[in-house]
Design an enzyme around this catalytic site. Structure first.
Site, PDB file in Angstrom:
ATOM      1  N   CYS A  70       7.635   6.733 -16.321  1.00 18.50           N
ATOM      2  CA  CYS A  70       8.789   7.166 -15.520  1.00 18.50           C
ATOM      3  C   CYS A  70       9.679   8.171 -16.241  1.00 18.50           C
ATOM      4  O   CYS A  70      10.398   8.916 -15.607  1.00 18.50           O
ATOM      5  CB  CYS A  70       9.598   5.954 -15.070  1.00 18.50           C
ATOM      6  SG  CYS A  70      10.549   5.176 -16.393  1.00 18.50           S
ATOM      7  N   CYS A  82      10.858   1.641 -16.549  1.00 17.58           N
ATOM      8  CA  CYS A  82       9.645   0.845 -16.327  1.00 17.58           C
ATOM      9  C   CYS A  82       9.218   0.065 -17.564  1.00 17.58           C
ATOM     10  O   CYS A  82       8.540  -0.950 -17.442  1.00 17.58           O
ATOM     11  CB  CYS A  82       8.500   1.726 -15.843  1.00 17.58           C
ATOM     12  SG  CYS A  82       7.748   2.755 -17.122  1.00 17.58           S
ATOM     13  N   CYS A  85      10.241   6.971 -24.380  1.00 18.54           N
ATOM     14  CA  CYS A  85      10.262   8.148 -23.500  1.00 18.54           C
ATOM     15  C   CYS A  85      11.604   8.853 -23.554  1.00 18.54           C
ATOM     16  O   CYS A  85      11.709  10.024 -23.224  1.00 18.54           O
ATOM     17  CB  CYS A  85       9.919   7.767 -22.065  1.00 18.54           C
ATOM     18  SG  CYS A  85      11.177   6.781 -21.231  1.00 18.54           S
ATOM     19  N   CYS A 114      -4.119  -4.792 -14.786  1.00 23.03           N
ATOM     20  CA  CYS A 114      -4.610  -3.434 -15.076  1.00 23.03           C
ATOM     21  C   CYS A 114      -4.332  -3.090 -16.537  1.00 23.03           C
ATOM     22  O   CYS A 114      -4.930  -2.190 -17.097  1.00 23.03           O
ATOM     23  CB  CYS A 114      -3.970  -2.404 -14.154  1.00 23.03           C
ATOM     24  SG  CYS A 114      -2.302  -1.920 -14.615  1.00 23.03           S
ATOM     25  N   ASP A 169      30.603   9.866  -8.822  1.00 20.44           N
ATOM     26  CA  ASP A 169      29.982   8.815  -7.996  1.00 20.44           C
ATOM     27  C   ASP A 169      29.101   7.875  -8.826  1.00 20.44           C
ATOM     28  O   ASP A 169      28.496   6.950  -8.298  1.00 20.44           O
ATOM     29  CB  ASP A 169      29.167   9.434  -6.851  1.00 20.44           C
ATOM     30  CG  ASP A 169      28.042  10.317  -7.366  1.00 20.44           C
ATOM     31  OD1 ASP A 169      28.075  10.690  -8.563  1.00 20.44           O
ATOM     32  OD2 ASP A 169      27.130  10.641  -6.583  1.00 20.44           O
ATOM     33  N   PHE A 198      -3.784  -0.373  -5.921  1.00 24.19           N
ATOM     34  CA  PHE A 198      -3.194  -0.996  -4.724  1.00 24.19           C
ATOM     35  C   PHE A 198      -3.421  -0.139  -3.482  1.00 24.19           C
ATOM     36  O   PHE A 198      -2.578  -0.089  -2.589  1.00 24.19           O
ATOM     37  CB  PHE A 198      -1.684  -1.244  -4.920  1.00 24.19           C
ATOM     38  CG  PHE A 198      -1.344  -1.807  -6.264  1.00 24.19           C
ATOM     39  CD1 PHE A 198      -1.702  -3.105  -6.592  1.00 24.19           C
ATOM     40  CD2 PHE A 198      -0.688  -1.046  -7.210  1.00 24.19           C
ATOM     41  CE1 PHE A 198      -1.417  -3.624  -7.847  1.00 24.19           C
ATOM     42  CE2 PHE A 198      -0.399  -1.551  -8.459  1.00 24.19           C
ATOM     43  CZ  PHE A 198      -0.760  -2.839  -8.776  1.00 24.19           C
ATOM     44  N   ARG A 204      -1.789  -1.929  -0.594  1.00 23.96           N
ATOM     45  CA  ARG A 204      -2.258  -3.327  -0.557  1.00 23.96           C
ATOM     46  C   ARG A 204      -2.030  -3.995   0.811  1.00 23.96           C
ATOM     47  O   ARG A 204      -0.891  -4.220   1.203  1.00 23.96           O
ATOM     48  CB  ARG A 204      -1.525  -4.108  -1.637  1.00 23.96           C
ATOM     49  CG  ARG A 204      -2.344  -5.238  -2.228  1.00 23.96           C
ATOM     50  CD  ARG A 204      -1.679  -5.745  -3.488  1.00 23.96           C
ATOM     51  NE  ARG A 204      -2.472  -6.822  -4.056  1.00 23.96           N
ATOM     52  CZ  ARG A 204      -2.200  -7.405  -5.210  1.00 23.96           C
ATOM     53  NH1 ARG A 204      -1.164  -7.032  -5.932  1.00 23.96           N
ATOM     54  NH2 ARG A 204      -2.957  -8.389  -5.665  1.00 23.96           N
ATOM     55  N   GLY A 232      -9.813  -3.189   0.212  1.00 19.77           N
ATOM     56  CA  GLY A 232     -10.099  -4.142   1.282  1.00 19.77           C
ATOM     57  C   GLY A 232     -10.413  -5.519   0.747  1.00 19.77           C
ATOM     58  O   GLY A 232     -10.974  -6.359   1.460  1.00 19.77           O
ATOM     59  N   GLU A 234      -5.623  -8.885  -1.245  1.00 17.83           N
ATOM     60  CA  GLU A 234      -4.598  -8.477  -0.288  1.00 17.83           C
ATOM     61  C   GLU A 234      -3.963  -9.612   0.506  1.00 17.83           C
ATOM     62  O   GLU A 234      -2.752  -9.595   0.760  1.00 17.83           O
ATOM     63  CB  GLU A 234      -5.197  -7.447   0.667  1.00 17.83           C
ATOM     64  CG  GLU A 234      -5.575  -6.166  -0.055  1.00 17.83           C
ATOM     65  CD  GLU A 234      -6.171  -5.114   0.847  1.00 17.83           C
ATOM     66  OE1 GLU A 234      -7.055  -5.460   1.654  1.00 17.83           O
ATOM     67  OE2 GLU A 234      -5.762  -3.947   0.755  1.00 17.83           O
TER      68      GLU A 234
END
Ligand code: FAD
Ligand code: FES
Ligand code: FES
Length: 1287
Positions: free
Chosen positions: A51, A56, A81, A121, A338, A779, A891, A1056, A1232
């Site tokens: 990211c 992350c 990072c 993963c 803001d 996914f 997914r 699937g 799924e």
């Protein structure tokens, strides 16, 4: 620029990585991050980067630094990072490779994470390992709760966190702690690395200066030299934690950078009898420590700081807090009014003043300012002043201060609104105020901060006076309404009404916590549901059958240790090829316009750019989607149809150059029109794709509804356009070869990549070699979308004859790639008094974007009726054509939504009849022998048995009664419970999946290549288990190789949910062929022969030791479709004042058949459920209504679930003794279907809201659109500030 450089400044920094000394002069661009250095220079690719935002956690490394205020070494986790390379001086870093590896020895953290199946993963795993390592370095005896809290900066999209937390909690003090290595192992930079560090030095206090690309980097060592540098009038960026870059990416341009770390004055902590002074280079973690220490050492004067120390925990995440300074936070707030700064509100409550040095000030002295003066000061020019320190006054016990934060996600999330107060009472017992109180709100609107009028009114008032309370609510409401909150048009903000109610709700909470004897019913307003959370617990029950081992054996994945040790190589980790180039897309900035001209000259002239490719350069077809899909242009040619659409590709020597140049391409648009973004826009403009499938007509729905005892109609908006949020972005490398192109890419469908590249280049598909070893999560999102990268890189490679790599980071991924499509549904339903459905008439609108390619509309009729038998249906599907990217398979794509729609109808019926929804659900259950809406028969369904068992094991009725009791006693907190059943049909009849099983004659070891893609679902492991089982060899002899279209041609996508089973089937069949071939040789073997002897014999007699099997539609003899029955029971607690939800408990009973590997299948089921709950309550894509730009394309605004969002008590049980009669070795799928069960979270929240509405006299069904985010929950709960009272 004049520099202020002195001769004695050093020109080199030094630091350690995994014990190895690194010395750096000016070799690297000044903006280089530690993460980039570790990966690209040191080639330590275990550390991942996704990211670039600190959001992350996959880039986390451990750092050791010298703390000059304590003269001690400090252990901390950092996001590599964000950490600037040139700020690394004096640090010692440890990456995942520094802990251990699977060949020598694994670190216990790496081992335990793998053993619990805490990596799927594996892409997030090194970050989790390092976060835990840092935690243990800081505190060798953490509690379970402390451990859970230390993962507020790490996202895992696969596992649902439970397995990760179990692994990590095993190190808790009350479990099985380990001896983490002693800090003395640290190398010391000061003594030439010879001796152990004594911890007493203060190395790296020399100033440092380097110049590169005409910019300076300074690390001065005295305030004086810093001020000298500042007087040069140049525009400098101070480098502290550098975390602001994670939020505001475009900063500068700057003339240079100044690292403030070495300045003792900015690191100081001083206390006297009146004030506490804290230097500006104090990180938020350090500030927390200081607050804790001072409040316990000097409670008379500083006890108020202890509460504030706890609140600091809710700012960002641990890795950010470890480096982010309070001063940097205030500066962001000044730059961006803001920005919902928590630091500002907390420091205001503490009555902080800051010391600011302004070199433009004639006095040349630093000035003490209040925070509001600082924010409003026009004299302080951006990046040209220095905050030196803050000053906090003592406060005796007559003062009360507190702080509240409400954010869209429970952790690592900026506030929607934060509120802080400071009251001074006559004495500790009295509630009579002395002086004006302080009431600060941040987030309401840019210019509203102090509630001045309410403060004024409350001056010297008595807080126990009900009249005073009522009047102040009235004044505050008035102030908030005039605050400008209604003028905010930014779609990222929640509705103004919500903000006002929330602000008043927080004010009410604060008041109640200050007055004595509040009655129980009202007291419920006070507690914070986020803080009520303790360490989570869990249970997993599944069977294993030893006679079938290794099949059914719960074992870690075969690649788990490589993942947790960071040794697994993903596409971006592969070695950089010689002549490598990098591509970055030129993206459209509007959503609906004609392209008038494209000017590439400026970009082409950027040094390092090697080529720019547009539609006109495509040698073949301008289309990334092979048939039967509709055409999708690779590069927009004449018009753009969504914002973020690729128009071309810039290729350069580095990713950074390509990216920079891509922004310099000038595109002129003509005929720019307001984009069609929502389904309602599309209905208004009659913008639809052709119908993908006819209406579903079963019986006569209209007549059935007409003739029913009861009829209802309603609608539902499902705007949870969920992004896949795989942690590894989409990345591809195309390398020209002598006979074509070699492609390494993150795809779930190599065949589609091969065909699309062949189309775009106009070359035979046989010239295109695509290969994948594993991907970091998919996914569904890597099924067809990687074609865009592969084809673009191939076009460039075609011209350049050099390898071209494209790496989409999170922002680009979210801009270019579509999401789960939003839905809008209208329905009419007829039913009888018992709730039995007679007929349903539906209009389903969904929006797959500018093309229907990503829609699963054609498949939905098989799924949507779930467990319910309704005799009459009329379903009409409409695909809205919008100016958005093509929706992506996510997914359980579309299917998931259709289940939510059905559950909503049942709920509506139950609400209408005033029945427990589970009764209505049960009365409509399918029975054995029934047929579904699509005509599929159900010979095995047992949903009623599953629901009955779950009711018992979850103690549904007992808990329901307890919940009713709780709700009657608590006016502002409500609990709700729900059971959701599920029938999920799956078919093996999808496409081709093959396997090649080869036995090596030397030792009998077996290699396998199968057509599935490993993306965390454990397909390689299940395949290896099946091979070992069928051939009767030890698992260790089986290795699973890369998937590529030489060995695995023409195969379908991995998706699937059934690919694992089909690949297992293929390897089992291939093994059977081999066994048959070996049979004659067995007969010739002596007694007690070994497998390797058999193979040697067979080989010597010329046996073919490889076998291929292709599983294809219609090849199974058995039935091709099966159903999964399951149910989930979830209980939640909501805060009706804020809308926050805590998931207290979830019980799942899931029919997994005979699980091939319980550890893997449970992990899949938990991961699916948690991804589903993100869809239910958190995730949504927000677009700019004028440009069509995705506004939340990063971790700052887009919020997938984190570790502390999962059920506090998470119980998963697989139905016992129920092998799938048609399944592969009796198994059923888990990828799924479990998402559907997260509907139980949504409907439990509904139940809690219903209790709140009922208490306020409103009954019956209400519309709760998705996601049921905190603002929707609060608004639906109907709590009105007019009902607030003190007793
Ligand atoms: C993932 C993430 C989550 C976050 N969540 C929250 C949150 O929930 N709530 C919240 O309030 N904030 C949050 N933040 C913001 C974070 O607190 C700030 O980014 C951080 O405090 C800034 O400090 P820094 O040291 O990193 O500043 P830097 O990024 O190094 O600097 C920021 C700016 O301040 C200037 N600056 C720094 N020090 C001085 C000084 N002494 N004098 C003058 N100028 C100076 C710099 O020149 C620069 O312009 C989050 C940030 C991230 C990345
Ligand atoms: S890559 Fe660093 S936090 Fe995401
Ligand atoms: S295992 Fe955590 S993201 Fe895949």
């Amino acid at each position: 620029m004049s520099s202020g450089t002195k001769n004695n400044e050093k020109r080199e920094i030094s630091f350690y990585v995994n014990g190895k000394l690194q010395k750096i002069k000016d070799e690297y661009p000044l903006y280089t991050s530690l993460g980039s250095y570790i990966r690209n220079v040191l080639k330590l690719t275990g550390t991942k980067v996704y990211c670039h935002e600190g959001g992350c956690g996959c880039c986390v490394v451990h750092a050791t630094e010298f703390d000059s205020t304590t003269n001690q070494y400090k252990e901390l986790s950092v996001n590599s990072c964000l950490f600037p390379l040139y700020s690394c001086d004096g640090y010692s870093f440890t990456t995942v490779e520094g802990l251990g590896n699977k060949n020598t020895s694994l670190h216990p953290i790496q081992k335990r994470l793998a053993d619990t199946n805490g990596s799927q993963c594996g892409f997030c795993s090194p970050g989790f390992v390092m976060a835990m390592y840092s935690k243990l370095k800081q505190n060798t005896k953490p509690t379970k709760e402390e451990i859970e809290k230390s993962f507020d900066g790490n996202i895992c999209r696969c596992t649902g966190y439970r397995a990760i937390l179990d692994a990590m909690k095993s190190f808790a003090v009350d479990e099985d702690p380990i001896d983490i290595e002693d800090l003395k192992n640290l190398k010391c930079l000061n003594n030439g690395n010879k001796k152990e560090c004594s911890g007493a030095c203060s190395s790296h206090s020399e100033s440092f200066h380097v110049k590169r690309d005409n910019k300076d980097w300074y690390a001065p060592n005295s305030l004086e030299s810093l001020k000298q540098i500042m007087k040069t009038n140049a525009k400098f960026r101070f480098m502290c934690g550098n975390t602001s870059i994670g939020i505001y990416k475009r900063q500068g341009p700057f003339d240079g950078f100044i690292n403030l770390k070495n300045l003792r004055d900015l690191n100081k902590i001083e206390k006297d009898h009146k004030y506490l002074i804290i230097g500006s280079y104090t990180t938020l973690s350090k500030l927390q420590e200081i607050f804790r220490d001072i409040s316990s050492n000097d409670p008379e004067n500083f006890s108020h700081l202890s509460l504030m120390a706890n609140h600091i925990n809710r700012i960002g995440n641990i890795h950010v807090r470890n480096v982010a300074t309070w001063a940097g936070n205030l500066v962001i707030k000044k730059e961006h009014l803001d920005f919902p700064s928590d630091v500002l509100a907390i420091l205001e409550a503490c009555d902080a003043k800051i010391n600011v040095f302004n070199p433009l000030d004639e006095q040349q002295e630093s000035r003490l300012m209040s925070l509001s003066e600082f924010l409003g000061s026009k004299e302080l020019k951006t990046n040209q002043y220095l905050i030196e320190s803050m000053r906090l006054p003592t406060m005796n016990r007559n003062f009360k201060i507190n702080y509240f934060k409400v954010s869209p996600r429970s952790s690592n999330s900026h506030a929607y609104i934060n509120f802080a107060y400071r009251f001074q009472f006559e004495n500790a017992e009295s509630r009579k105020l002395v002086n004006k109180p302080l009431l600060i709100f941040s987030g309401v609107s840019e210019h509203f901060f102090n509630a001045f009028k309410t403060e004024e009114f409350l001056t010297n008032q008595d807080l126990s006076n009900e009249e005073v309370f009522k009047k102040s609510i009235e004044i505050l409401t008035n102030e908030l309404q005039l605050s400008g909150v209604f003028d905010i048009k930014d779609p990222l903000h929640p509705p103004a009404d919500y903000k006002i109610n929330l602000a008043i709700g927080l004010f009410y909470k604060s008041w109640l916590e200050l007055i004595p004897n509040v009655k129980q019913e009202i007291k419920s307003a006070i507690d914070n549901v986020i803080d009520l959370r303790t360490a989570s617990k869990s249970e997993q029950i599944f069977e294993t059958k030893s006679n079938l081992h290794p099949v059914t054996k719960p074992m870690p994945k075969i690649n788990a240790y490589s993942q947790t040790s960071g040794e697994t190589k993903y596409v971006d980790d592969l070695s950089i090829l010689s002549h490598q180039t990098h591509g970055a897309f030129i993206l459209s900035t509007v959503a609906r316009a004609k392209i008038e001209s494209i000017d590439i000259e400026a970009a082409l002239n950027v040094p390092g750019v090697v080529g720019i490719y547009l539609a006109k350069d495509i040698p073949g077809e301008n289309n990334v989607m092979p048939k039967p899909f509709g055409v999708e242009e690779l590069f927009a040619d004449k018009e753009v149809v969504y914002c973020g659409q690729p128009i071309g590709l810039v290729v350069a020597e580095s990713h950074e150059i390509a990216k920079k140049a891509s922004h310099m391409v000038k595109i002129s648009y003509a005929d720019i029109q307001k984009p069609i973004l929502t389904i309602h826009d599309a209905i208004r403009e009659n913008s639809f794709h052709p119908k993908p499938i006819g209406d579903l007509l079963k019986g006569d729905a209209a007549a059935a509804i007409e003739n029913s005892d009861h009829k209802i109609s309603g609608e539902l908006e499902i705007d949870s356009s969920q992004f896949n949020f795989y942690l590894e972005g989409i990345i591809g490398n195309v390398e020209p070869t002598e006979d074509g192109y070699k492609i390494e890419i993150t795809t779930q469908w190599i065949d589609s990549v091969q065909r699309s590249v062949s189309m775009v280049l106009g070359v035979p598909t046989g010239c295109i070699d695509v290969q994948v070893k594993q991907i970091g999560g998919g996914f569904g999102g890597k099924t067809t979308r990687p074609n865009i990268l592969a084809t673009a890189a191939a076009v460039a490679a075609h011209y350049l004859r050099r390898p071209v790599k494209i790496h989409l980071d999170l922002n680009d991924c979210m801009d270019i790639i579509g999401k789960r499509p939003p839905w809008y549904v209208k329905y009419n339903v007829g039913f009888d008094q018992s709730g039995k459905l007679n007929g349903i008439d539906y209009d389903w609108y969904s929006t797959p974007g500018f093309t229907p390619n990503g829609s699963l509309a054609f498949a939905l009729y098989n799924f949507f009726d779930s467990a319910y038998n309704c005799p009459n249906y009329n379903v009409r599907q409409h695909l809205a054509k919008t100016n958005k990217a093509a929706s992506t398979e996510v997914r359980s794509p579309d299917v998931f939504t259709s289940y939510t729609v059905t559950e909503n109808v049942i709920q509506h019926v139950a609400n209408y009849l005033n029945k427990d929804p589970i009764e209505v659900r049960e009365i409509n259950f399918f029975q054995k022998g029934d047929k579904t809406a699509s005509g599929h028969s159900l010979p095995y369904i047992e949903i009623d048995r599953i629901v009955n068992e779950l009711k018992e094991t979850s103690e549904y009725y007992k808990r329901k009664a307890e919940i009713e009791q709780f709700n009657s006693l608590n006016k502002f907190k409500k609990r709700g419970i729900s059971i959701i059943p599920m029938r999920y049909p799956l078919t093996y009849n999808l496409g081709y999946y093959n396997a090649l099983v080869s036995v090596k004659h030397h030792d009998g070891s077996v290699t396998v290549s199968h057509g599935g893609i490993e993306m965390g679902q454990g397909i390689h492991t299940k395949v290896a288990q099946c091979v070992a089982y069928e051939l009767g060899v030890p698992l260790e002899m089986v290795s699973v190789k890369i998937t590529n279209n030489l060995v695995n041609p023409n195969i379908l996508w991995t998706g699937g949910s059934v690919t694992s089973e089909l690949c297992c089937k293929s390897v089992l069949e291939a093994c059977k062929i081999l066994k048959e071939r070996l049979e004659p040789f067995r007969k010739e073997m002596p007694e007690n022969y070994t497998w390797s002897e058999l193979i040697a014999k067979a080989f010597s007699l010329n046996a073919d030791l490889s076998a291929m099997y292709l599983q294809r539609p219609g090849k199974f003899d058995e039935l091709m479709t099966y159903d999964i029955d399951a149910a989930a029971c979830t209980e939640v607690l909501i805060d009706t004042l804020t809308g926050e939800t805590q998931i207290l408990r979830t019980d799942i009973l899931y029919d997994c058949g005979q699980t091939t590997n319980g550890l893997i299948d449970v992990g899949q089921a938990e991961g699916g459920f948690v991804m589903g709950l993100g869809y239910m309550i958190l995730e949504k894509s927000i677009f700019d209504p004028d440009t069509g730009k995705l506004l939340n394309n990063g971790t700052w605004e887009y919020k997938p679930p984190m570790a502390r969002d999962i059920p506090m008590d998470f119980r998963m049980k697989f139905v016992e003794n129920k092998p799938n009669p048609v399944g592969v070795l009796g198994s059923k799928a888990t990828g799924e279907p479990p998402l559907i069960l997260s509907n139980s979270v949504l409907f439990a929240i509904r139940a809690a809201i219903e209790a709140s509405r009922k208490e306020r006299g409103v009954t019956g069904h209400f519309k709760l659109d998705l996601p049921a985010s905190i603002e929707k929950v609060q608004q639906a709960s109907l709590v009105n500030p007019s009902e607030f009272c003190l007793n």
